[in-house]
Design a protein around this motif. Structure first.
Motif, mmCIF file in Angstrom:
data_model
loop_
_atom_site.group_PDB
_atom_site.id
_atom_site.type_symbol
_atom_site.label_atom_id
_atom_site.label_comp_id
_atom_site.label_asym_id
_atom_site.label_seq_id
_atom_site.Cartn_x
_atom_site.Cartn_y
_atom_site.Cartn_z
ATOM 1 N N THR A 110 0.996 -1.359 0.059
ATOM 2 C CA THR A 110 0.127 0.375 0.225
ATOM 3 C C THR A 110 1.052 1.439 -0.226
ATOM 4 O OG1 THR A 110 -0.025 0.033 2.232
ATOM 5 C CG2 THR A 110 -1.876 -1.316 1.515
ATOM 6 N N GLY A 139 0.159 4.399 -7.435
ATOM 7 C CA GLY A 139 -1.119 4.361 -8.162
ATOM 8 C C GLY A 139 -0.407 4.102 -10.035
ATOM 9 N N ALA A 140 -1.576 3.037 -10.519
ATOM 10 C CA ALA A 140 -1.157 2.816 -11.632
ATOM 11 C C ALA A 140 -1.351 4.324 -12.721
ATOM 12 C CB ALA A 140 -2.907 2.011 -12.068
ATOM 13 N N ASN A 141 -1.340 5.034 -12.933
ATOM 14 C CA ASN A 141 -1.236 6.004 -13.753
ATOM 15 C C ASN A 141 0.227 6.854 -13.437
ATOM 16 O OD1 ASN A 141 -1.792 7.798 -11.154
ATOM 17 N ND2 ASN A 141 -2.042 9.879 -12.284
ATOM 18 N N ALA A 157 2.721 4.271 -13.375
ATOM 19 C CA ALA A 157 2.912 2.931 -14.315
ATOM 20 C C ALA A 157 4.137 3.092 -15.234
ATOM 21 C CB ALA A 157 2.452 1.747 -14.401
ATOM 22 N N ASP A 217 3.932 1.529 -4.441
ATOM 23 C CA ASP A 217 3.231 0.494 -4.490
ATOM 24 C C ASP A 217 2.717 -0.391 -5.424
ATOM 25 O OD1 ASP A 217 1.639 2.196 -6.329
ATOM 26 O OD2 ASP A 217 -0.385 2.574 -4.870
ATOM 27 N N GLU A 218 1.965 -1.304 -5.539
ATOM 28 C CA GLU A 218 2.009 -2.262 -6.169
ATOM 29 C C GLU A 218 1.857 -2.414 -7.880
ATOM 30 O OE1 GLU A 218 0.452 -5.593 -4.385
ATOM 31 O OE2 GLU A 218 1.967 -6.297 -3.441
ATOM 32 N N ALA A 219 0.282 -1.322 -7.841
ATOM 33 C CA ALA A 219 -0.142 -0.186 -8.606
ATOM 34 C C ALA A 219 1.308 0.418 -9.688
ATOM 35 C CB ALA A 219 -1.129 0.204 -8.896
ATOM 36 N N SER A 269 3.715 -2.275 -11.322
ATOM 37 C CA SER A 269 3.121 -2.946 -12.297
ATOM 38 C C SER A 269 3.794 -3.101 -12.920
ATOM 39 C CB SER A 269 1.505 -3.226 -11.937
ATOM 40 O OG SER A 269 1.184 -1.858 -12.777
#
Ligand code: F6R
Length: 260
Positions: free
Chosen positions: A8, A201-203, A205, A236-238, A241
């Motif tokens: 997280t 967050g994914a944005n 990545a 974080d993981e996102a 990724s």
């Protein structure tokens, strides 16, 4: 570059705060480089907890921030000076007179930027620089196409950064976001003795992928950190990724952090 991948953003923020707290405990007169944006807010809250718990004191710490919107007064509620006062400085025991943010109203921006660099040099250079990363791979406001040797100067925001920042800071109103800023250069940032970059967050990545596994390129100014020998990325993981070697990085950084 060490990549610390956490489940997280809270865990990543705590780990990054641990690194800063440890550094300031060891060197109470440390010189910190600080960032604004949504990303470091959780970590700043963790530092405030550490001060409250008397784990650390920032009384003798001096700080220099990365950037400021050009044209905004320090009292403007969207200025980075205002952001820092609200999100960190008033929550810890740092002396406000020891904190520095570029003056967005400087009549002579080149002179302001030169004086800022000279002040950092006089302070002995930055011991630890906090960074976020833009979705286009920028650090500070060093947008794609900025020289990796750049120094503190007036810079111009890309449409994508204006959009990102309008969402967070200007109630979505694109026309209210300044199109220029005063910003530490990539070269200035890379001179910091230690770097702590946060990405959530994914944005983020694609930007993290470019920074860590792309070539060193001015099209992703964060990639300049590949040449830094003490740069830590807490994500974080996102955000991690898209990294090809993410399992290896996670294991390696856990091993290094565990052995400190
Ligand atoms: C802030 C700064 C910027 C931000 C970046 C990410 O001082 O220099 O580079 O770190 O734009 O912003 P957030 O954290 O809002 O996603």
């Amino acid at each position: 570059m060490e990549i610390v991948i956490c489940k997280t953003r809270e865990e990543a923020s705590r780990k990054a705060a641990d690194m800063i707290t440890a550094l300031v405990r060891k060197n109470p007169k440390a010189v910190l480089g600080l960032a604004t944006g949504s990303t470091p807010v959780l970590m700043y809250n963790e530092l405030a907890k550490d001060v409250k718990a008397k784990k650390v004191s920032f009384r003798q710490v001096r700080s220099w921030n990365l950037d400021e919107y050009y044209g905004l007064a320090p009292t403007h509620d969207q200025s980075y000076r205002y952001f820092m006062n609200e999100n960190l400085f008033r929550k810890i025991d740092i002396k406000l007179s020891n904190t520095h943010v570029l003056n967005g109203l400087a009549k002579d921006p080149a002179k302001e930027c030169k004086a800022y660099e000279a002040a950092i040099r006089r302070a002995g250079g930055i011991d630890l620089q906090v960074l976020g990363i833009g979705s286009d791979g920028h650090i500070a406001f060093n947008e794609p196409g900025t020289s990796l040797n750049s120094r503190t100067s007036i810079v111009y925001l890309t449409p994508s950064t204006i959009k990102d920042n309008a969402r967070l800071f200007f109630h979505g109103r694109l026309d209210e976001v300044p199109t220029a800023a005063l910003s530490m250069g990539v070269g200035t940032i890379c001179e910091a003795r230690k770097v702590v970059l946060l990405a959530f967050g994914a944005n983020k990545a694609d930007a993290v992928k470019g920074m860590v596994e792309g070539g060193i390129s001015q099209f992703c100014t964060a990639s300049a950190l590949q040449a830094h020998n003490d740069a830590w990325v807490f994500c974080d993981e996102a955000a991690a990724s898209k990294l090809k070697l993410r399992k290896y990085y996670a294991w390696r950084s856990a091993t290094k952090l565990g052995s400190r």
